[in-house]
Design a protein around this motif. Structure first.
Motif, PDB file in Angstrom:
ATOM      1  N   VAL A  42       0.895  -1.173  -0.040  1.00 28.34           N
ATOM      2  CA  VAL A  42       0.039   0.056   0.168  1.00 28.34           C
ATOM      3  C   VAL A  42       1.022   1.318   0.073  1.00 28.34           C
ATOM      4  O   VAL A  42       1.665   1.268   0.721  1.00 28.34           O
ATOM      5  CB  VAL A  42      -0.886  -0.082   1.305  1.00 28.34           C
ATOM      6  CG1 VAL A  42      -1.693   1.310   1.344  1.00 28.34           C
ATOM      7  CG2 VAL A  42      -1.811  -1.373   1.167  1.00 28.34           C
ATOM      8  N   MET A  43       0.818   1.955  -0.921  1.00 29.94           N
ATOM      9  CA  MET A  43       1.583   3.255  -1.010  1.00 29.94           C
ATOM     10  C   MET A  43       0.952   4.191  -0.109  1.00 29.94           C
ATOM     11  O   MET A  43      -0.175   4.587  -0.187  1.00 29.94           O
ATOM     12  CB  MET A  43       1.227   3.946  -2.546  1.00 29.94           C
ATOM     13  CG  MET A  43       2.219   2.704  -3.512  1.00 29.94           C
ATOM     14  SD  MET A  43       3.750   2.990  -3.250  1.00 29.94           S
ATOM     15  CE  MET A  43       4.372   4.587  -3.390  1.00 29.94           C
ATOM     16  N   LEU A  44       1.692   4.685   0.611  1.00 26.71           N
ATOM     17  CA  LEU A  44       1.216   5.655   1.734  1.00 26.71           C
ATOM     18  C   LEU A  44       1.530   7.076   1.328  1.00 26.71           C
ATOM     19  O   LEU A  44       2.197   8.023   1.889  1.00 26.71           O
ATOM     20  CB  LEU A  44       1.670   5.493   3.166  1.00 26.71           C
ATOM     21  CG  LEU A  44       1.232   4.214   3.641  1.00 26.71           C
ATOM     22  CD1 LEU A  44       1.854   4.070   4.969  1.00 26.71           C
ATOM     23  CD2 LEU A  44      -0.303   4.112   3.845  1.00 26.71           C
ATOM     24  N   ASP A  45       1.025   7.521   0.080  1.00 29.35           N
ATOM     25  CA  ASP A  45       1.355   8.770  -0.563  1.00 29.35           C
ATOM     26  C   ASP A  45       0.388   9.777  -0.051  1.00 29.35           C
ATOM     27  O   ASP A  45      -0.618   9.500   0.404  1.00 29.35           O
ATOM     28  CB  ASP A  45       1.326   8.707  -2.092  1.00 29.35           C
ATOM     29  CG  ASP A  45       0.105   8.028  -2.397  1.00 29.35           C
ATOM     30  OD1 ASP A  45      -0.693   7.438  -1.707  1.00 29.35           O
ATOM     31  OD2 ASP A  45      -0.226   8.047  -3.850  1.00 29.35           O
ATOM     32  N   GLY A  46       0.704  11.047  -0.161  1.00 27.85           N
ATOM     33  CA  GLY A  46       0.033  12.221   0.208  1.00 27.85           C
ATOM     34  C   GLY A  46       0.160  12.160   1.778  1.00 27.85           C
ATOM     35  O   GLY A  46       0.841  11.269   2.507  1.00 27.85           O
ATOM     36  N   GLU A  47      -0.464  13.258   2.755  1.00 32.07           N
ATOM     37  CA  GLU A  47      -0.300  13.240   4.053  1.00 32.07           C
ATOM     38  C   GLU A  47      -1.620  13.076   4.747  1.00 32.07           C
ATOM     39  O   GLU A  47      -2.587  13.582   3.918  1.00 32.07           O
ATOM     40  CB  GLU A  47       0.453  14.424   4.291  1.00 32.07           C
ATOM     41  CG  GLU A  47      -0.252  15.596   4.105  1.00 32.07           C
ATOM     42  CD  GLU A  47       0.631  16.816   4.496  1.00 32.07           C
ATOM     43  OE1 GLU A  47       0.413  17.609   5.495  1.00 32.07           O
ATOM     44  OE2 GLU A  47       1.794  17.100   3.821  1.00 32.07           O
ATOM     45  N   GLY A  48      -2.077  12.816   5.752  1.00 25.65           N
ATOM     46  CA  GLY A  48      -3.131  12.885   6.529  1.00 25.65           C
ATOM     47  C   GLY A  48      -3.574  11.349   7.108  1.00 25.65           C
ATOM     48  O   GLY A  48      -2.819  10.393   6.749  1.00 25.65           O
ATOM     49  N   PRO A  49      -4.696  11.331   7.514  1.00 29.94           N
ATOM     50  CA  PRO A  49      -5.170   9.971   8.169  1.00 29.94           C
ATOM     51  C   PRO A  49      -5.749   8.871   7.206  1.00 29.94           C
ATOM     52  O   PRO A  49      -6.028   9.297   6.090  1.00 29.94           O
ATOM     53  CB  PRO A  49      -6.290  10.220   9.002  1.00 29.94           C
ATOM     54  CG  PRO A  49      -6.881  11.583   8.466  1.00 29.94           C
ATOM     55  CD  PRO A  49      -5.794  12.388   7.927  1.00 29.94           C
ATOM     56  N   ARG A  50      -5.135   7.618   7.319  1.00 30.16           N
ATOM     57  CA  ARG A  50      -5.824   6.625   6.569  1.00 30.16           C
ATOM     58  C   ARG A  50      -6.263   5.354   7.623  1.00 30.16           C
ATOM     59  O   ARG A  50      -5.752   5.268   8.547  1.00 30.16           O
ATOM     60  CB  ARG A  50      -4.567   5.777   5.736  1.00 30.16           C
ATOM     61  CG  ARG A  50      -3.652   7.093   4.735  1.00 30.16           C
ATOM     62  CD  ARG A  50      -4.380   6.990   3.342  1.00 30.16           C
ATOM     63  NE  ARG A  50      -4.413   6.097   2.723  1.00 30.16           N
ATOM     64  CZ  ARG A  50      -3.632   5.500   1.856  1.00 30.16           C
ATOM     65  NH1 ARG A  50      -2.348   6.234   1.457  1.00 30.16           N
ATOM     66  NH2 ARG A  50      -3.663   4.475   1.013  1.00 30.16           N
ATOM     67  N   TYR A  51      -7.088   4.589   7.049  1.00 25.63           N
ATOM     68  CA  TYR A  51      -8.089   3.865   7.635  1.00 25.63           C
ATOM     69  C   TYR A  51      -8.183   2.364   7.091  1.00 25.63           C
ATOM     70  O   TYR A  51      -8.742   2.538   5.971  1.00 25.63           O
ATOM     71  CB  TYR A  51      -9.232   4.311   8.276  1.00 25.63           C
ATOM     72  CG  TYR A  51      -9.163   5.760   8.815  1.00 25.63           C
ATOM     73  CD1 TYR A  51      -8.825   5.907  10.116  1.00 25.63           C
ATOM     74  CD2 TYR A  51      -9.545   6.778   8.030  1.00 25.63           C
ATOM     75  CE1 TYR A  51      -8.801   7.451  10.481  1.00 25.63           C
ATOM     76  CE2 TYR A  51      -9.601   8.177   8.514  1.00 25.63           C
ATOM     77  CZ  TYR A  51      -9.160   8.272   9.727  1.00 25.63           C
ATOM     78  OH  TYR A  51      -9.208   9.621  10.219  1.00 25.63           O
ATOM     79  N   PHE A  52      -7.481   1.601   7.752  1.00 26.49           N
ATOM     80  CA  PHE A  52      -7.661   0.121   7.100  1.00 26.49           C
ATOM     81  C   PHE A  52      -8.310  -0.844   8.217  1.00 26.49           C
ATOM     82  O   PHE A  52      -7.874  -0.906   9.462  1.00 26.49           O
ATOM     83  CB  PHE A  52      -6.307  -0.086   6.939  1.00 26.49           C
ATOM     84  CG  PHE A  52      -5.582   0.462   5.816  1.00 26.49           C
ATOM     85  CD1 PHE A  52      -5.498   0.357   4.582  1.00 26.49           C
ATOM     86  CD2 PHE A  52      -4.606   1.513   6.447  1.00 26.49           C
ATOM     87  CE1 PHE A  52      -4.905   1.117   3.746  1.00 26.49           C
ATOM     88  CE2 PHE A  52      -3.841   2.319   5.624  1.00 26.49           C
ATOM     89  CZ  PHE A  52      -4.230   2.080   4.113  1.00 26.49           C
ATOM     90  N   ALA A  53      -9.062  -1.953   7.714  1.00 24.81           N
ATOM     91  CA  ALA A  53      -9.752  -3.014   8.576  1.00 24.81           C
ATOM     92  C   ALA A  53      -9.825  -4.047   7.747  1.00 24.81           C
ATOM     93  O   ALA A  53      -9.724  -4.249   6.601  1.00 24.81           O
ATOM     94  CB  ALA A  53     -10.824  -2.387   8.966  1.00 24.81           C
ATOM     95  N   SER A  54     -10.353  -5.296   8.539  1.00 23.02           N
ATOM     96  CA  SER A  54     -10.524  -6.582   7.971  1.00 23.02           C
ATOM     97  C   SER A  54     -11.891  -6.106   7.231  1.00 23.02           C
ATOM     98  O   SER A  54     -12.592  -5.274   7.612  1.00 23.02           O
ATOM     99  CB  SER A  54     -10.903  -7.396   9.209  1.00 23.02           C
ATOM    100  OG  SER A  54     -11.652  -8.554   8.534  1.00 23.02           O
ATOM    101  N   SER A  55     -12.199  -6.807   6.167  1.00 24.01           N
ATOM    102  CA  SER A  55     -13.404  -6.607   5.332  1.00 24.01           C
ATOM    103  C   SER A  55     -14.706  -7.286   5.812  1.00 24.01           C
ATOM    104  O   SER A  55     -15.753  -6.820   5.337  1.00 24.01           O
ATOM    105  CB  SER A  55     -13.129  -7.146   3.825  1.00 24.01           C
ATOM    106  OG  SER A  55     -13.187  -8.632   4.141  1.00 24.01           O
TER     107      SER A  55
END
Length: 120
Positions: A42-55
């Motif tokens: 996963v590219m963490l491009d840009g700045e700010g919050p990102r949210y990941f979870a189990s589907s």
């Protein structure tokens, strides 16, 4: 870049969610993106919050979720080197190079361990 490793064969995937509220409530019904390969970078491009979870809601509610704050990259200052500085610079002794490689390997393991709790 970060990565996720999970069992895609069990129909468990990773989703990227739109908001902190969606992550906290485990509302996985309208993700931004779904990762389904089992090994995803996963590219963490840009700045700010990102949210990941189990589907799956159950997986998310069991704690398989991750909030990532992507910080802005700080540009490294460019230092002008004189020819004398370049000539005077000596290569690292092999022991020092190994120490650098070991440190990089250790940090790689730390990143994998931090992301590892998302393993499904």
């Amino acid at each position: 870049m970060t990565g996720f490793l999970y069992s895609a064969a069990q129909e468990n995937h990773i989703v990227e969610l739109r908001s902190k509220e969606a992550l906290e409530s485990c509302d996985v019904s309208n993700p931004i993106r779904m990762y389904t390969d089992g090994i995803d970078n996963v590219m963490l491009d840009g700045e700010g919050p990102r949210y990941f979870a189990s589907s799956t809601v159950d997986g998310c509610k069991s704690g398989l979720k991750l909030h990532v704050d992507v910080l802005p990259q700080i540009p490294k200052p460019i230092k002008a080197q004189s020819t004398a500085d370049m000539v005077a610079a000596a290569p690292l002794p092999s022991g020092s190079a190994r120490a650098v490689e070991a440190t990089l390997l250790l940090w790689s393991c730390v990143v994998v361990a931090m992301v590892g709790y998302l393993v499904i």
